[in-house]
Design an enzyme around this catalytic site. Structure first.
Site, PDB file in Angstrom:
ATOM      1  CE1 TYR A 143       3.976   6.410   1.934  1.00  0.00           C
ATOM      2  CE2 TYR A 143       2.498   4.642   2.591  1.00  0.00           C
ATOM      3  CZ  TYR A 143       2.915   5.570   1.657  1.00  0.00           C
ATOM      4  OH  TYR A 143       2.263   5.646   0.455  1.00  0.00           O
ATOM      5  CE  LYS A 193      13.377  17.827  -5.425  1.00  0.00           C
ATOM      6  NZ  LYS A 193      13.278  18.174  -6.865  1.00  0.00           N
ATOM      7  CG  ASP A 225      12.419  16.705 -10.025  1.00  0.00           C
ATOM      8  OD1 ASP A 225      13.356  15.891  -9.872  1.00  0.00           O
ATOM      9  OD2 ASP A 225      12.585  17.935 -10.000  1.00  0.00           O
ATOM     10  CG  ASP A 249       2.093   5.287  -2.697  1.00  0.00           C
ATOM     11  OD1 ASP A 249       1.520   4.247  -3.085  1.00  0.00           O
ATOM     12  OD2 ASP A 249       1.482   6.327  -2.382  1.00  0.00           O
ATOM     13  CG  ASP A 253      -0.498   4.250  -8.095  1.00  0.00           C
ATOM     14  OD1 ASP A 253      -0.095   3.195  -7.554  1.00  0.00           O
ATOM     15  OD2 ASP A 253      -1.592   4.773  -7.834  1.00  0.00           O
TER      16      ASP A 253
END
Ligand code: IPM
Ligand code: MG
Length: 358
Positions: A143, A193, A225, A249, A253
């Site tokens: 970001y 990851k 994942d 982020d 959600d």
């Protein structure tokens, strides 16, 4: 006690939901003997319209002069990605997070008892309960890394976004996660990851160091994942989930959806010294703005977090959360959480109902 609260009403449904949250704050003040002073802070698309930029000069200073910041929502199609960066609401949101040093974003996702039927997962899965806390790193990573777009000789335009993390940034968010876990069910799942990314391998090594230090807290590594999959397969396994900015982020959600509605989930963003910022995790919902349809509960629960973390008033926070649960238990629903055939109340009525239970 007296507190000074910065109000960023923002765009879309922002002003409506902040109004209801302020009603709740004032009601808590009456009941528990506190007074509040409000400072309106202009930020987002409405700031672009008013003064030509989404993050007006002096915004951070104004917020710093307060004990806490409450934000409704910013953004909307009117200030889309075709607009210059300084006019886009998202730019302002990232700038305020960075300027106030709000590196720790706490996003609790809990299935509220009265809403078990709103969980889109299998009944057996929902029955296990969902009560997790996403701890998202908020001021680093992709970001905030260097961005570039340039012409190549033979492949057309090319763009890059750099993801960087320092040990310092990883350690401080990791500590937050372990400290929060000590107040909960004492388990940290660190999401990365590491099978691909160098930043993730560094992330993992710092987390392992912390896991040794916090040996009373159970610890696991989860690949991002796999975490996305586990959240819908068996969300009950998670207590505190800590992860970098963009993974957080996306996963937050997902975590919100499995609790029934994104309209229910609060968040707190905090640093080491500046006032913390509280906001619902949902967006500005321009399609229903100004229609008295938005669900104010996420913002009201964000206010509960404000009482708990910024004002250190746990009884007041409990009272707000209990009022929300009581109203839901009585069957009151806003349109986003009403099932087919159930009638829904508007934003203002939902706010009044919650106030009347405090
Ligand atoms: C969030 C939002 C923001 C983010 C956007 C609006 C920039 O999605 O708070 O989760 O990506 O951080
Ligand atoms: Mg998001």
């Amino acid at each position: 006690m007296n507190f000074k609260i910065a109000l960023i009403r923002g765009d879309g449904i922002g002003p409506e939901i902040v109004n209801e949250a302020v009603g709740v704050i004032n009601k808590v003040g009456e009941k528990f003997g506190h007074t509040f002073e409000y400072v309106d802070v202009l930020l987002g698309g409405c700031a672009t319209d008013a003064v030509g930029k989404s993050y007006p000069d002096g915004t951070a200073e104004l917020c710093r002069s307060c004990d806490a910041v409450l934000l409704g929502a910013v953004g909307g199609p009117k200030w889309g990605s075709d607009k210059p960066a300084e006019q886009r609401p998202e730019t302002a949101l990232l700038a305020i997070r960075k300027d106030l040093g709000l590196y720790a974003n706490l996003r609790p996702a809990a299935l509220r008892p009265a809403l078990a039927e709103a969980c889109p997962l299998k009944k057996e899965t929902a029955e296990g309960g969902i009560d997790l806390l996403m701890v998202r790193e908020l001021t680093g990573g992709i970001y905030f890394g260097k961005r570039d777009k340039y012409q190549t000789e033979d492949r057309g335009l090319e763009a890059t976004d750099l993801m960087a993390y320092s040990e310092m940034e990883i350690e401080r968010i990791g500590r937050r996660a372990f400290e929060m876990a000590r107040l909960r069910r004492k388990k940290v799942s660190s999401v990365d990851k590491a099978n691909v990314l160098e930043t993730s391998r560094l992330w993992r090594s710092v987390m392992h160091r912390l896991a040794e230090e916090y040996s009373d807290v159970a610890y696991e590594d989860v690949l991002v994942d796999n975490c996305a999959m586990q959240l819908v397969r068996d969300p009950g396994q998670f207590d505190v989930v800590v992860t970098e900015n963009m993974f957080g982020d996306i996963l937050s959600d997902e975590a919100s959806m499995i609790t029934g509605s994104i309209g229910l989930l609060p968040s707190a963003s905090m640093g080491d010294s500046a006032p913390a910022l509280y906001e619902p995790i949902h967006g500005s919902a321009p399609d229903i703005a100004g229609q008295d349809k938005a669900n104010p509960i996420a913002t009201i629960l964000s206010v509960a977090m404000m009482f708990r973390y910024s004002f250190r008033l746990a009884a007041e926070a409990d009272a707000i959360e209990a009022a929300v649960d009581a109203v839901l238990a009585e069957g009151w629903r806003t349109a986003d959480i009403a099932r087919e055939g159930e009638s829904a109340v508007g934003t203002r009525r939902m706010g009044e109902l919650i106030c009347s239970h405090i």
